[in-house]
Design a protein around this motif. Structure first.
Motif, PDB file in Angstrom:
ATOM      1  N   ASP A  14       0.791  -1.223   0.000  1.00 35.00           N
ATOM      2  CA  ASP A  14       0.000   0.000   0.000  1.00 35.00           C
ATOM      3  C   ASP A  14       0.832   1.286   0.000  1.00 35.00           C
ATOM      4  O   ASP A  14       0.352   2.326  -0.459  1.00 35.00           O
ATOM      5  CB  ASP A  14      -0.974  -0.012   1.176  1.00 35.00           C
ATOM      6  CG  ASP A  14      -2.084  -1.017   0.980  1.00 35.00           C
ATOM      7  OD1 ASP A  14      -3.150  -0.628   0.495  1.00 35.00           O
ATOM      8  OD2 ASP A  14      -1.874  -2.205   1.271  1.00 35.00           O
ATOM      9  N   ILE A  15       2.050   1.254   0.519  1.00 36.84           N
ATOM     10  CA  ILE A  15       2.881   2.457   0.452  1.00 36.84           C
ATOM     11  C   ILE A  15       3.191   2.791  -1.000  1.00 36.84           C
ATOM     12  O   ILE A  15       3.029   3.937  -1.450  1.00 36.84           O
ATOM     13  CB  ILE A  15       4.176   2.287   1.266  1.00 36.84           C
ATOM     14  CG1 ILE A  15       3.868   2.192   2.756  1.00 36.84           C
ATOM     15  CG2 ILE A  15       5.139   3.447   0.997  1.00 36.84           C
ATOM     16  CD1 ILE A  15       5.086   1.945   3.631  1.00 36.84           C
ATOM     17  N   LEU A  16       3.647   1.805  -1.766  1.00 42.52           N
ATOM     18  CA  LEU A  16       3.931   2.037  -3.186  1.00 42.52           C
ATOM     19  C   LEU A  16       2.694   2.517  -3.934  1.00 42.52           C
ATOM     20  O   LEU A  16       2.775   3.432  -4.767  1.00 42.52           O
ATOM     21  CB  LEU A  16       4.449   0.752  -3.824  1.00 42.52           C
ATOM     22  CG  LEU A  16       5.938   0.430  -3.691  1.00 42.52           C
ATOM     23  CD1 LEU A  16       6.225  -0.936  -4.291  1.00 42.52           C
ATOM     24  CD2 LEU A  16       6.791   1.494  -4.367  1.00 42.52           C
ATOM     25  N   LEU A  17       1.565   1.913  -3.654  1.00 41.59           N
ATOM     26  CA  LEU A  17       0.340   2.277  -4.375  1.00 41.59           C
ATOM     27  C   LEU A  17      -0.105   3.688  -4.026  1.00 41.59           C
ATOM     28  O   LEU A  17      -0.621   4.411  -4.890  1.00 41.59           O
ATOM     29  CB  LEU A  17      -0.758   1.268  -4.071  1.00 41.59           C
ATOM     30  CG  LEU A  17      -0.461  -0.154  -4.576  1.00 41.59           C
ATOM     31  CD1 LEU A  17      -1.499  -1.130  -4.053  1.00 41.59           C
ATOM     32  CD2 LEU A  17      -0.409  -0.191  -6.095  1.00 41.59           C
ATOM     33  N   ASN A  18       0.089   4.103  -2.783  1.00 41.10           N
ATOM     34  CA  ASN A  18      -0.218   5.488  -2.416  1.00 41.10           C
ATOM     35  C   ASN A  18       0.721   6.461  -3.124  1.00 41.10           C
ATOM     36  O   ASN A  18       0.300   7.526  -3.574  1.00 41.10           O
ATOM     37  CB  ASN A  18      -0.128   5.671  -0.905  1.00 41.10           C
ATOM     38  CG  ASN A  18      -1.417   5.324  -0.190  1.00 41.10           C
ATOM     39  OD1 ASN A  18      -2.297   6.163  -0.028  1.00 41.10           O
ATOM     40  ND2 ASN A  18      -1.545   4.079   0.238  1.00 41.10           N
ATOM     41  N   LEU A  19       1.997   6.100  -3.227  1.00 43.33           N
ATOM     42  CA  LEU A  19       2.956   6.967  -3.906  1.00 43.33           C
ATOM     43  C   LEU A  19       2.699   7.021  -5.407  1.00 43.33           C
ATOM     44  O   LEU A  19       2.964   8.041  -6.050  1.00 43.33           O
ATOM     45  CB  LEU A  19       4.380   6.495  -3.629  1.00 43.33           C
ATOM     46  CG  LEU A  19       4.858   6.721  -2.190  1.00 43.33           C
ATOM     47  CD1 LEU A  19       6.169   5.996  -1.938  1.00 43.33           C
ATOM     48  CD2 LEU A  19       5.020   8.219  -1.908  1.00 43.33           C
ATOM     49  N   GLU A  20       2.171   5.935  -5.962  1.00 37.31           N
ATOM     50  CA  GLU A  20       1.830   5.948  -7.386  1.00 37.31           C
ATOM     51  C   GLU A  20       0.809   7.035  -7.700  1.00 37.31           C
ATOM     52  O   GLU A  20       0.835   7.640  -8.774  1.00 37.31           O
ATOM     53  CB  GLU A  20       1.288   4.584  -7.798  1.00 37.31           C
ATOM     54  CG  GLU A  20       0.982   4.477  -9.293  1.00 37.31           C
ATOM     55  CD  GLU A  20       0.365   3.158  -9.674  1.00 37.31           C
ATOM     56  OE1 GLU A  20      -0.817   3.159 -10.070  1.00 37.31           O
ATOM     57  OE2 GLU A  20       1.058   2.128  -9.577  1.00 37.31           O
ATOM     58  N   ARG A  21      -0.066   7.301  -6.755  1.00 33.86           N
ATOM     59  CA  ARG A  21      -1.081   8.325  -6.963  1.00 33.86           C
ATOM     60  C   ARG A  21      -0.516   9.732  -6.852  1.00 33.86           C
ATOM     61  O   ARG A  21      -1.174  10.697  -7.260  1.00 33.86           O
ATOM     62  CB  ARG A  21      -2.223   8.125  -5.964  1.00 33.86           C
ATOM     63  CG  ARG A  21      -3.035   6.850  -6.224  1.00 33.86           C
ATOM     64  CD  ARG A  21      -4.289   6.797  -5.386  1.00 33.86           C
ATOM     65  NE  ARG A  21      -4.035   6.323  -4.035  1.00 33.86           N
ATOM     66  CZ  ARG A  21      -4.046   5.038  -3.684  1.00 33.86           C
ATOM     67  NH1 ARG A  21      -4.275   4.099  -4.589  1.00 33.86           N
ATOM     68  NH2 ARG A  21      -3.823   4.671  -2.437  1.00 33.86           N
ATOM     69  N   SER A  22       0.707   9.856  -6.290  1.00 32.12           N
ATOM     70  CA  SER A  22       1.298  11.182  -6.092  1.00 32.12           C
ATOM     71  C   SER A  22       2.401  11.520  -7.083  1.00 32.12           C
ATOM     72  O   SER A  22       2.717  12.691  -7.276  1.00 32.12           O
ATOM     73  CB  SER A  22       1.881  11.275  -4.667  1.00 32.12           C
ATOM     74  OG  SER A  22       0.886  11.071  -3.691  1.00 32.12           O
ATOM     75  N   PHE A  23       3.012  10.498  -7.701  1.00 29.68           N
ATOM     76  CA  PHE A  23       4.158  10.729  -8.566  1.00 29.68           C
ATOM     77  C   PHE A  23       3.965  10.007  -9.906  1.00 29.68           C
ATOM     78  O   PHE A  23       3.271   8.991  -9.985  1.00 29.68           O
ATOM     79  CB  PHE A  23       5.445  10.221  -7.900  1.00 29.68           C
ATOM     80  CG  PHE A  23       5.839  10.983  -6.668  1.00 29.68           C
ATOM     81  CD1 PHE A  23       6.511  12.189  -6.756  1.00 29.68           C
ATOM     82  CD2 PHE A  23       5.511  10.494  -5.408  1.00 29.68           C
ATOM     83  CE1 PHE A  23       6.870  12.898  -5.612  1.00 29.68           C
ATOM     84  CE2 PHE A  23       5.865  11.186  -4.268  1.00 29.68           C
ATOM     85  CZ  PHE A  23       6.540  12.398  -4.365  1.00 29.68           C
ATOM     86  N   GLY A  24       4.637  10.535 -10.925  1.00 31.09           N
ATOM     87  CA  GLY A  24       4.485  10.002 -12.271  1.00 31.09           C
ATOM     88  C   GLY A  24       5.558   9.017 -12.677  1.00 31.09           C
ATOM     89  O   GLY A  24       5.931   8.967 -13.850  1.00 31.09           O
TER      90      GLY A  24
END
Length: 230
Positions: A52-62
């Protein structure tokens, strides 16, 4: 301690795999990335849990590719169901992957679990340009005085090593890292589902932290250290 993750032991003690903490941790990571103007195309997380950390960061960065590496079959199975076009999860050690080197590597609440944490940290260093560590600062005056907090961490979540700010930074420097930036994170104040004792300590921790951050953390505990390194 590896067997507690490869078996069902850790999952039985922590059935949620701390998924509820992931948005908060991702926010801390995003802040230190943005503060230091770090640009990246590939992002890797070592010990990604259920992802879930990676998936949350996916929503913030390209970033174009996210890689999550996990040794627990239980956590991996849960992460695998959440894969996206950009973020994939792997049941293997990061040291066995052919995808390295990465632009940014996350090592979030991991080294305190690893028996040979010095050798582990040294092996990680060439696998990415930038490394972001999140290290619990379990050693404080109150934790040593009470004893139970540290022993509960050892039994419940498998902490084998216990740090304070200076020892955490010295560990990374001794392993060849260049420290770019670091900051305290206030998990005991900001994360959900805290114990009653942590809730009672919120007011004194906030008040003292506003006056002297280092002294507060050293005496009262309740904080972790986020480190950006090369």
């Amino acid at each position: 301690m590896l067997e507690i993750y490869q078996s069902e032991t850790y999952a039985e003690n922590n059935p949620g795999w701390h998924e509820e903490d992931a948005p908060w941790k991702a926010k801390q990571i995003a802040q230190i990335i943005n503060k230091n103007a770090i640009t990246f195309d590939t992002l890797c997380e070592v010990g990604c849990g259920t992802g879930d950390i990676l998936l949350n960061l996916e929503r913030s960065f390209g970033f174009s590719k996210g890689y999550g590496y996990e040794v627990s079959p239980h956590a991996y199975r849960r992460a695998k169901t959440k894969e996206t076009d950009r973020t994939k999860f792997h049941l293997e050690s990061v040291f066995d992957t052919a995808a390295a080197p990465f632009d940014v590597m996350l090592v979030i609440d991991v080294i305190e679990h690893v028996e040979d944490y010095l050798g582990f940290a040294k092996q990680l260093r060439p696998l990415a340009k930038y490394k972001i560590f999140h290290i619990p600062l379990d050693l404080s005056v109150q934790s040593l005085f009470r004893e139970r907090p540290i022993m509960n961490l050892r039994k419940g979540v498998g902490h084998l090593h216990y740090f304070f700010k200076e020892s955490a930074l010295a560990t990374l420097r001794d392993c060849g890292y260049n420290i770019i930036d670091h900051a305290y994170t206030a998990g005991r104040l900001e994360l959900p589902n805290q114990a009653t004792s942590s809730k009672l300590m919120k007011i004194p921790r906030r008040a003292m932290f506003a006056l002297n951050q280092d002294l507060t953390v050293r005496i009262l505990g309740g904080y972790s250290l986020l480190v950006l390194a090369e």
